[in-house]
Design a protein around this motif. Structure first.
Motif, PDB file in Angstrom:
ATOM      1  N   VAL A 148       0.867  -1.178   0.000  1.00  0.00           N
ATOM      2  CA  VAL A 148       0.000   0.000   0.000  1.00  0.00           C
ATOM      3  C   VAL A 148       0.901   1.224   0.000  1.00  0.00           C
ATOM      4  N   VAL A 149       0.722   2.092  -0.979  1.00  0.00           N
ATOM      5  CA  VAL A 149       1.471   3.344  -1.044  1.00  0.00           C
ATOM      6  C   VAL A 149       0.491   4.471  -0.749  1.00  0.00           C
ATOM      7  N   VAL A 150       0.703   5.114   0.392  1.00  0.00           N
ATOM      8  CA  VAL A 150      -0.204   6.151   0.877  1.00  0.00           C
ATOM      9  C   VAL A 150       0.413   7.516   0.624  1.00  0.00           C
ATOM     10  N   GLY A 151      -0.346   8.414   0.078  1.00  0.00           N
ATOM     11  CA  GLY A 151       0.122   9.778  -0.101  1.00  0.00           C
ATOM     12  C   GLY A 151       0.086  10.544   1.207  1.00  0.00           C
ATOM     13  N   ARG A 152       1.067  11.422   1.404  1.00  0.00           N
ATOM     14  CA  ARG A 152       1.055  12.316   2.560  1.00  0.00           C
ATOM     15  C   ARG A 152       1.482  13.699   2.089  1.00  0.00           C
ATOM     16  N   PRO A 153       0.992  14.737   2.738  1.00  0.00           N
ATOM     17  CA  PRO A 153       1.383  16.090   2.327  1.00  0.00           C
ATOM     18  C   PRO A 153       2.840  16.372   2.658  1.00  0.00           C
ATOM     19  N   VAL A 154       3.432  17.285   1.914  1.00  0.00           N
ATOM     20  CA  VAL A 154       4.784  17.733   2.241  1.00  0.00           C
ATOM     21  C   VAL A 154       4.759  18.473   3.577  1.00  0.00           C
ATOM     22  N   GLU A 155       3.758  19.308   3.756  1.00  0.00           N
ATOM     23  CA  GLU A 155       3.566  20.055   5.008  1.00  0.00           C
ATOM     24  C   GLU A 155       2.136  19.821   5.464  1.00  0.00           C
TER      25      GLU A 155
ATOM     26  N   GLY B 196      -4.902  20.708  -2.476  1.00  0.00           N
ATOM     27  CA  GLY B 196      -5.999  19.937  -1.913  1.00  0.00           C
ATOM     28  C   GLY B 196      -6.922  20.800  -1.083  1.00  0.00           C
ATOM     29  N   GLY B 197      -7.574  20.160  -0.101  1.00  0.00           N
ATOM     30  CA  GLY B 197      -8.439  20.911   0.791  1.00  0.00           C
ATOM     31  C   GLY B 197      -7.661  21.562   1.917  1.00  0.00           C
ATOM     32  N   GLY B 198      -6.642  20.845   2.439  1.00  0.00           N
ATOM     33  CA  GLY B 198      -5.922  21.355   3.593  1.00  0.00           C
ATOM     34  C   GLY B 198      -4.540  21.886   3.318  1.00  0.00           C
ATOM     35  N   THR B 199      -3.868  21.394   2.260  1.00  0.00           N
ATOM     36  CA  THR B 199      -2.480  21.766   2.014  1.00  0.00           C
ATOM     37  C   THR B 199      -2.220  22.029   0.538  1.00  0.00           C
ATOM     38  N   SER B 200      -1.194  22.836   0.287  1.00  0.00           N
ATOM     39  CA  SER B 200      -0.665  23.050  -1.063  1.00  0.00           C
ATOM     40  C   SER B 200       0.772  22.547  -1.053  1.00  0.00           C
ATOM     41  N   ASP B 201       1.068  21.567  -1.906  1.00  0.00           N
ATOM     42  CA  ASP B 201       2.366  20.899  -1.900  1.00  0.00           C
ATOM     43  C   ASP B 201       3.012  20.971  -3.271  1.00  0.00           C
ATOM     44  N   PHE B 202       4.335  21.117  -3.273  1.00  0.00           N
ATOM     45  CA  PHE B 202       5.076  21.299  -4.518  1.00  0.00           C
ATOM     46  C   PHE B 202       6.288  20.373  -4.548  1.00  0.00           C
TER      47      PHE B 202
ATOM     48  N   ALA C 280       8.407  21.342  -1.173  1.00  0.00           N
ATOM     49  CA  ALA C 280       7.995  22.345  -0.187  1.00  0.00           C
ATOM     50  C   ALA C 280       6.479  22.300  -0.095  1.00  0.00           C
ATOM     51  N   GLY C 281       5.952  22.697   1.048  1.00  0.00           N
ATOM     52  CA  GLY C 281       4.507  22.686   1.220  1.00  0.00           C
ATOM     53  C   GLY C 281       4.070  23.703   2.248  1.00  0.00           C
ATOM     54  N   ILE C 282       2.777  23.962   2.270  1.00  0.00           N
ATOM     55  CA  ILE C 282       2.201  24.902   3.226  1.00  0.00           C
ATOM     56  C   ILE C 282       0.777  24.474   3.528  1.00  0.00           C
ATOM     57  N   GLY C 283       0.357  24.666   4.775  1.00  0.00           N
ATOM     58  CA  GLY C 283      -0.984  24.279   5.193  1.00  0.00           C
ATOM     59  C   GLY C 283      -2.036  25.295   4.825  1.00  0.00           C
ATOM     60  N   ILE C 284      -2.055  25.676   3.550  1.00  0.00           N
ATOM     61  CA  ILE C 284      -3.049  26.615   3.020  1.00  0.00           C
ATOM     62  C   ILE C 284      -3.573  26.043   1.706  1.00  0.00           C
TER      63      ILE C 284
END
Length: 431
Positions: free
Chosen positions: A131-138, A193-199, A219-223
């Motif tokens: 199982v490969v689960v995605g996670r946010p950068v931040e 996404g809904g909670g984070t923007s990841d690059f 890099a990521g941010i919780g916006i």
């Protein structure tokens, strides 16, 4: 490929979740889930609870579109929870009070996965090899604790597969985008996404290369989309609920604590306000408020479980402003009616601070990767919030409209995660 059995790519999102199965090097297939009006590859990341003496423990539950359907049928007798991924890294979140039960993040997560599996038409009945689960950068939140989120994720996903691997969500999207490219390229992937923007900046080799994708920096941010929703609620709704007004404490006149309004405007926390302690505090404030009717309206919205209709009204406004220059906002319930005409220019003013911080995070991703804007060949935008015109403009201004690609906004991450899961060695992508 050395994996035995199917590989599951799972994009557990703040707003929506998507799963894809890959096997024997074939292109992964998205899993369609049962829905009240058919089948859909996109499964809403939501839960609904209600009392039912016929089930063990006396509390029944549903997830995804079924949770929405149950809520809409019996709104005041149910508890509707959405965007709960946003509290994964929050140390201040301990449990959610669901009637007489207290559920931890991992309890909510495991329940959600169980319901998702049950609606998969049997496609998820057997545990996959990987199982490969995605996670946010931040992670989302003011002071996100990545180690805490990992502990909670481990508990949530334990038992759903022989191996669990975590991969940054934009890397999953990059791998999916790579399957569409026929020549080498340096690609900036922007996942909103809904909670984070990841690059992620990724170097993609020509088809057939031993290593197709090489991550260069992240890099990521919780916006993201939920923060834009917050701005709309702050402007159009909270003034009607007493924000900025006062209450009497002995001989002093004090501003009503802003924390109540911050919680109300956050989808992951709004439903959790319906607990004995918070409701008693709000009732005390109402009795001493200079505008008791406004606080009364807030109490009524919470007690009548109107979070989803409010969420739906905000979402309709955002979608309308993505395709037009102006739109009408309408919300009615609990004795509260709000009608407002909003222009795209106004909305973009409201989110200007958030856009600036997202823009700075793009700078950070390029700097970490050691790549200049001129060295980026393509930009791949994914996630529902990428459809917001002001978000897209960030990249059009920097890289040119011709460099931008999109598509599969809600499904590309899961598709790419399943592709990564078929690699012999996941070390290059796992985090």
């Amino acid at each position: 490929m050395q994996t035995q059995g199917p590989v599951l790519g799972l994009d557990f999102g703040t707003t929506n979740s998507v799963a894809a199965l890959g096997r024997d090097g074939a292109s992964p297939e998205l899993i369609d889930f049962d829905a009240p009006d058919g089948r859909d590859a996109v499964f809403r990341s939501a839960l609904c609870f209600w009392h039912d003496e016929a089930v063990r423990g006396g509390i029944a539950s549903e997830a995804g579109p079924w949770a929405i359907a149950e809520y809409l049928e019996y709104p005041q007798d149910s508890r509707f929870v959405q965007s709960f991924k946003s509290v994964a890294a929050s140390a201040s979140f301990e449990t959610a009070s669901i009637f007489e039960r207290r559920l931890r993040f991992e309890d909510l997560g495991r329940l959600f996965l169980d319901k998702m599996r049950a609606r998969s038409g049997g496609r998820l009945s057997a545990a996959p090899a990987r199982v490969v689960v995605g996670r946010p950068v931040e992670y989302a939140g003011s002071r996100p604790d990545a180690a805490l989120a990992r502990t909670r994720y481990d508990a949530m996903f334990a038992g759903i597969g022989a191996e669990i691997h975590y991969v940054y969500e934009p890397v999953g999207a990059a791998y999916s985008f790579a399957s569409r490219l026929t020549e080498p390229a340096t690609v900036l992937v922007a996942d909103f996404g809904g909670g984070t923007s990841d690059f992620s900046v990724v170097r993609i080799a020509a088809p057939g290369a031993a290593r197709r994708c090489e991550p260069l920096g992240h890099a990521g941010i919780g916006i993201a989309g939920d923060r834009f929703d917050y701005r709309i609620i702050d402007r159009l709704v909270l003034p009607m609920l007493g924000k900025g007004s006062s209450y009497r404490s002995f001989d002093k006149l004090l501003e009503i604590p802003r924390g109540y309004f911050a919680d109300f405007a956050d989808w992951s926390r709004l439903a959790l306000m319906r607990n004995r302690k918070t409701m008693a505090e709000l009732e005390q404030l109402r009795r001493n408020a200079t505008d008791p009717d406004a606080i009364g309206r807030m109490i009524a919205v919470i007690e009548q479980e109107l979070g989803y209709p409010l969420y739906d009204a905000v979402g309709r406004l955002k979608r309308a402003l993505s395709s037009g220059e102006h739109a009408h906002f309408h919300f009615a319930g609990a004795g509260l009616t709000i009608e407002a005409d909003v222009t795209r220019a106004e909305f973009e003013t409201w989110i200007a601070e958030d856009i600036a911080r997202i823009d700075q995070t793009v700078d950070r991703a390029l700097a970490v990767a050691g790549v200049t804007a001129a060295q980026v060949d393509r930009v791949f935008l994914t996630g529902g919030t990428s459809l917001t015109p002001r978000v897209r403009a960030i990249f059009a201004q920097r890289f040119g409209e011709d460099a931008i690609a999109s598509g599969g906004e809600l499904t590309s991450i899961a598709h790419g995660l399943a592709l990564i899961g078929q690699e012999d060695d996941l070390a290059a992508w796992s985090v």
